[in-house]
Design an enzyme around this catalytic site. Structure first.
Site, mmCIF file in Angstrom:
data_model
loop_
_atom_site.group_PDB
_atom_site.id
_atom_site.type_symbol
_atom_site.label_atom_id
_atom_site.label_comp_id
_atom_site.label_asym_id
_atom_site.label_seq_id
_atom_site.Cartn_x
_atom_site.Cartn_y
_atom_site.Cartn_z
ATOM 1 C CD GLU A 99 66.683 63.930 19.077
ATOM 2 O OE1 GLU A 99 67.073 64.556 18.208
ATOM 3 O OE2 GLU A 99 66.921 62.768 19.548
ATOM 4 C CB CYS A 112 60.219 55.575 20.257
ATOM 5 S SG CYS A 112 61.478 55.593 21.329
ATOM 6 C CB CYS A 119 69.292 59.420 30.227
ATOM 7 S SG CYS A 119 68.662 57.821 31.217
ATOM 8 C CB CYS A 123 73.919 53.055 29.286
ATOM 9 S SG CYS A 123 72.493 52.720 30.554
ATOM 10 C CB CYS A 126 72.758 55.005 25.756
ATOM 11 S SG CYS A 126 71.198 56.133 25.629
ATOM 12 C CB CYS A 344 67.729 51.565 20.124
ATOM 13 S SG CYS A 344 66.293 50.376 20.128
HETATM 14 N N1 SAH Z 1 66.007 53.959 29.210
HETATM 15 C C1 SAH Z 1 65.293 53.106 29.244
HETATM 16 C C2 SAH Z 1 64.484 52.898 27.698
HETATM 17 C C3 SAH Z 1 65.082 53.591 26.477
HETATM 18 S S1 SAH Z 1 66.400 52.537 25.503
HETATM 19 C C4 SAH Z 1 66.176 51.717 28.956
HETATM 20 O O1 SAH Z 1 67.266 51.908 28.899
HETATM 21 O O2 SAH Z 1 65.762 50.720 29.015
HETATM 22 C C5 SAH Z 1 65.788 51.556 24.731
HETATM 23 C C6 SAH Z 1 66.606 50.188 24.660
HETATM 24 O O3 SAH Z 1 67.656 50.777 23.667
HETATM 25 C C7 SAH Z 1 67.278 49.705 25.827
HETATM 26 O O4 SAH Z 1 67.209 48.271 25.926
HETATM 27 C C8 SAH Z 1 68.684 50.106 25.509
HETATM 28 O O5 SAH Z 1 69.497 49.319 26.361
HETATM 29 C C9 SAH Z 1 68.924 49.996 24.328
HETATM 30 N N2 SAH Z 1 69.986 50.781 23.684
HETATM 31 C C10 SAH Z 1 70.513 51.852 24.101
HETATM 32 N N3 SAH Z 1 71.738 52.378 23.405
HETATM 33 C C11 SAH Z 1 71.700 51.483 22.356
HETATM 34 C C12 SAH Z 1 72.745 51.485 21.306
HETATM 35 N N4 SAH Z 1 73.499 52.105 20.931
HETATM 36 N N5 SAH Z 1 72.375 50.136 20.431
HETATM 37 C C13 SAH Z 1 71.381 49.531 20.438
HETATM 38 N N6 SAH Z 1 70.394 49.460 21.423
HETATM 39 C C14 SAH Z 1 70.827 50.331 22.432
HETATM 40 FE FE1 SF4 Z 2 69.193 56.073 29.730
HETATM 41 FE FE2 SF4 Z 2 70.366 55.523 27.354
HETATM 42 FE FE3 SF4 Z 2 70.669 53.980 29.674
HETATM 43 FE FE4 SF4 Z 2 68.156 53.791 28.499
HETATM 44 S S1 SF4 Z 2 70.148 53.098 27.522
HETATM 45 S S2 SF4 Z 2 68.720 54.104 30.756
HETATM 46 S S3 SF4 Z 2 68.403 56.307 27.836
HETATM 47 S S4 SF4 Z 2 71.544 56.053 29.251
#
Ligand code: SAH
Ligand code: SF4
Length: 355
Positions: A99, A112, A119, A123, A126, A344
């Site tokens: 996406e 974005c 990935c 995390c 996410c 995010c």
């Molecule tokens: N993978 C990269 C960039 C994409 S995520 C990274 O993790 O940095 C972009 C931002 O969204 C990151 O700072 C991540 O910590 C945050 N993020 C991920 N899941 C989220 C959620 N459920 N709510 C709010 N922020 C989130």
């Molecule tokens: Fe991957 Fe989501 Fe963690 Fe970013 S926040 S590194 S997209 S798992």
């Protein structure tokens, strides 16, 4: 023979490939320049793209159609949020779906971009993590997202993309070569011409790659997803912290700041009772006070895990108040497109592979 995907070449390689092609056909070299300019000004996508280059001789167009292609992605779905955010699902030639999001604000149009399908970082907050890692996107697949959204904006209201953020699916520094090359094309005058300070890469904290990035692409913006103010908290949310803990990460961050002379952004997710407590606010203030950085607070967007909830407005304000006692900038990121799962941490494709 496989067709040459023109967007997968960086600008010099594209110039060379086109120069070869036109030379073989006995066409003058300026034709290569014409095609390259055309790609960046009018990329139309689809099979008819080359045919729309009406200023080229027919013979050259036929040759281009035989041997090269511009577009390799197919749009599967577009969703429009009530706040103006749009999300597209693209399918790759090998059947994977990922996406891309366009976020409009008063004076900006941001894209974005995804750097991977899925990935590997896992995390817990996410949704992208639930897909696992499928594959890196190619340079062309990264750039095609930008071409596509640029064209969409131009056709929709004549606006131009102002910012690119690598915050879609994936860990950009796990695809460093292609992301660095994409940043180069985004910035180049004969590419997209977007200023380096308007292009941001966000990493979950792959420490050795932060050093490499500082050397490869020192003038672009870097954001680090800190997300926890101590190791116990961060490790419980981000497996990467067990490999490189906060101390290692901050050492890399300091080296980055030193090498590039840039201000760094730390992203920090706010989760009720976990990352958003008065104690965590003090720890984060201590971390941020010691370095040239700003803090970008991101209240949790709800995902799959019911144990993770966003804090109340009062809790967020209390957290911000502690941080504001520091001498660094604090911003809060408002969720954009949550109604279409475009905010995010909400990007995910449940189907793994089509056919
Ligand atoms: N993978 C990269 C960039 C994409 S995520 C990274 O993790 O940095 C972009 C931002 O969204 C990151 O700072 C991540 O910590 C945050 N993020 C991920 N899941 C989220 C959620 N459920 N709510 C709010 N922020 C989130
Ligand atoms: Fe991957 Fe989501 Fe963690 Fe970013 S926040 S590194 S997209 S798992």
């Amino acid at each position: 023979m496989a067709k040459l995907h023109l967007l997968s070449l960086d600008l010099r390689a594209l110039e060379d490939a086109l120069a070869d092609l036109v030379a073989n056909l006995g066409e003058p070299r300026f034709r290569a320049r014409q095609i390259q300019e055309w790609i960046f000004r009018h990329l139309a996508g689809g099979e008819t793209a080359f045919r729309q280059m009406t200023n080229l001789p027919k013979k050259l167009i036929e040759k281009l159609e035989e041997s090269a292609e511009i577009s390799v992605l197919q749009v599967k779905l577009r969703q429009d949020s009530i706040d103006g955010t749009r999300k597209w699902a693209f399918e790759t030639h090998d059947g994977h779906v990922f996406e891309t999001v366009m976020i409009p604000s008063e004076n900006r149009r941001s894209i974005c971009v995804s750097s991977q399908v899925g990935c590997a970082m896992g995390c817990t907050f996410c949704r992208t993590a639930t897909m696992g890692f499928i594959r890196n996107l190619t340079l062309g697949e990264i750039l095609e997202q930008v071409h596509f959204v640029s064209r969409f904006l131009r056709e929709e209201d004549g606006s131009r993309l102002s910012n690119v953020i690598f915050m879609g699916m994936g860990e950009p520094l796990h695809n460093l070569e292609n992301v660095a090359a994409a940043c180069g094309v985004l910035n180049a005058e004969d590419g997209f011409g977007i200023g380096k300070s308007h292009i941001t890469v966000s990493t979950s904290g792959v420490v050795p790659k932060i050093r490499e990035w500082a050397e490869r692409a020192p003038d672009f913006k870097l954001a680090i997803s800190l997300n926890g103010s101590n190791d116990a908290m961060r490790s419980s949310l981000m497996p990467v912290n067990r490999r490189w803990n906060i101390e290692n990460l901050l050492a890399a961050a300091d080296e980055y700041i030193h090498l590039t002379g840039q201000k760094l952004t730390f992203e920090y997710i706010l989760i009720q009772g976990k990352t958003c407590t008065p104690e965590a606010a003090r720890e984060l203030r201590r971390i941020a006070s010691q370095r040239n950085c700003k803090i970008n607070l991101i209240p949790l967007n709800r995902g799959e895990d019911p144990a993770l909830q966003p804090p109340s407005e009062e809790e967020i304000r209390a957290f911000e108040a502690v941080l504001r006692q520091g001498d660094f900038e604090v911003l809060r990121r408002r969720p954009r497109g949550p109604d279409i799962l475009a905010a995010c941490g909400q990007l995910a494709i449940p189907l793994k592979k089509v056919a």
